[in-house]
Scaffold this motif. Structure first.
Motif, short mmCIF file in Angstrom:
data_model
loop_
_atom_site.label_atom_id
_atom_site.label_comp_id
_atom_site.label_asym_id
_atom_site.label_seq_id
_atom_site.Cartn_x
_atom_site.Cartn_y
_atom_site.Cartn_z
N LEU A 1 -18.62 43.27 19.67
CA LEU A 1 -17.72 44.36 20.04
C LEU A 1 -16.53 43.84 20.83
CD1 LEU A 1 -20.25 47.21 20.93
CD2 LEU A 1 -19.02 46.80 18.78
N LEU A 2 -16.75 42.82 21.66
CA LEU A 2 -15.61 42.17 22.32
C LEU A 2 -14.67 41.58 21.28
CD1 LEU A 2 -17.38 40.28 25.26
CD2 LEU A 2 -15.84 42.23 25.48
N ALA A 3 -15.25 40.98 20.25
CA ALA A 3 -14.44 40.40 19.17
C ALA A 3 -13.63 41.49 18.47
CB ALA A 3 -15.34 39.68 18.17
N ARG A 4 -14.29 42.59 18.15
CA ARG A 4 -13.57 43.68 17.47
C ARG A 4 -12.44 44.22 18.34
NH1 ARG A 4 -17.23 48.50 15.32
NH2 ARG A 4 -17.27 49.06 17.53
N ARG A 5 -12.69 44.34 19.64
CA ARG A 5 -11.64 44.81 20.56
C ARG A 5 -10.46 43.84 20.59
NH1 ARG A 5 -13.65 46.35 26.45
NH2 ARG A 5 -13.50 44.10 26.81
N ALA A 6 -10.76 42.55 20.37
CA ALA A 6 -9.69 41.53 20.35
C ALA A 6 -9.06 41.39 18.97
CB ALA A 6 -10.26 40.19 20.80
N GLY A 7 -9.45 42.25 18.02
CA GLY A 7 -8.89 42.18 16.67
C GLY A 7 -9.53 41.13 15.79
#
Length: 286
Positions: free
Chosen positions: A198-204
């Protein structure tokens, strides 16, 4: 071809570590760096450093308290060591996972900024007498039914972040920096993989399923549900809920509830451990 580093965490399971090392040595592309992060396991470090390919050992101390292993902080320590050594491609392999002949080469050729690349993980039966043979692993292993397994040469982009797991994945050093690594508040079993995705998704950053990069998961006994990790699951699950507004590992939690190990407080959306009744207690039926 980018400079590669394979990062593995270990605390025990020395035989599994040795077979992983054998798999790396037999691969069509050896990593430029093999980084073994030990958690209160100096013997594993000595074995890995003396094997082939020889490992660069990073020792991460962990408390003796029953909270569990600091897996998130250990992965971050391994990644820092890889980047300091000049690696452009960071490949994470669980200590139970043996790479296929072309796994490292496939990760190295596919990796690019903005994606987490996940190879398929297949599960091995208990080892035969004398142990596993590398040549037999592709025939013995069974792919995980709940995750994609693309054909060699294929990549499936747009993967579900909640299916990401850290058993086998690769990313670039730049993308790792953009994500910021794993949240080190997680200690012990559960939650940190989905949090990282989810951190990755938030970072695009997306999740991509990579064909032709198998990892063969060596057998070890497991419990369903993992009741021995109940306290860590509740603690890490509550941390995840505070960070993301929902509970992870819901399937395990519902199974724990069915078995009377936890109860769900709907008013506060919390899961509470159920203490066993004292021996000899009874409920009167009037």
């Amino acid at each position: 071809m980018p400079r590669t580093a394979v990062i593995t965490l270990v605390s025990g399971r020395h035989g599994h570590l040795a077979l992983q090392q054998d798999g790396l040595a037999a691969g069509s592309l050896r990593p430029d760096h093999y980084i073994v992060v030990t958690m209160n396991d100096a013997r594993a470090g000595r074995l890995a450093a003396g094997g082939e390919p020889p490992a660069d050992v990073v020792a991460v101390p962990c408390p003796s308290a029953p909270a569990g292993l600091p897996l998130a902080s250990a992965r971050n320590a391994g990644a820092r060591s890889a980047v300091e050594r000049g690696a452009d491609c960071l490949i994470f392999l669980d200590v139970d996972c043996v790479p296929g002949r072309d796994t490292i080469a496939r990760y190295a050729s596919a990796v690019r900024d903005g994606e987490l690349f996940c190879g398929a993980v297949s599960y091995l039966p208990p080892p035969p007498v004398g142990g596993y043979r590398l040549a037999d692993l592709p025939v013995l292993a069974t792919p995980h039914a709940a995750r994609p397994d693309p054909a060699p040469g294929r990549v499936v982009y747009g993967g579900d972040a909640e299916l990401f797991w850290s058993l086998s994945f690769a990313t670039t050093a730049r993308t790792w920096h953009d994500i910021g690594g794993f949240c080190e508040e997680y200690v012990g079993y559960g939650g940190e993989d989905t949090d990282f995705a989810l951190l990755a998704r938030r970072a695009g950053v997306g999740v991509a399923w990579l064909g032709g990069a198998p990892a063969y998961h060596q057998y070890h006994a497991v419990s369903h549900p993992p009741a021995e990790h109940l306290d860590a699951i509740l603690r890490n699950g509550e941390l995840f809920r505070r960070r993301w507004g929902t509970w992870p590992m819901r399937g395990w939690l519902k199974e724990f509830e069915r078995r009377g190990l936890v109860r769900h407080e709907k008013s506060t959306d919390t899961w509470v451990k159920q203490l066993p009744e004292p021996a000899g207690s009874s409920t009167a039926l009037g």
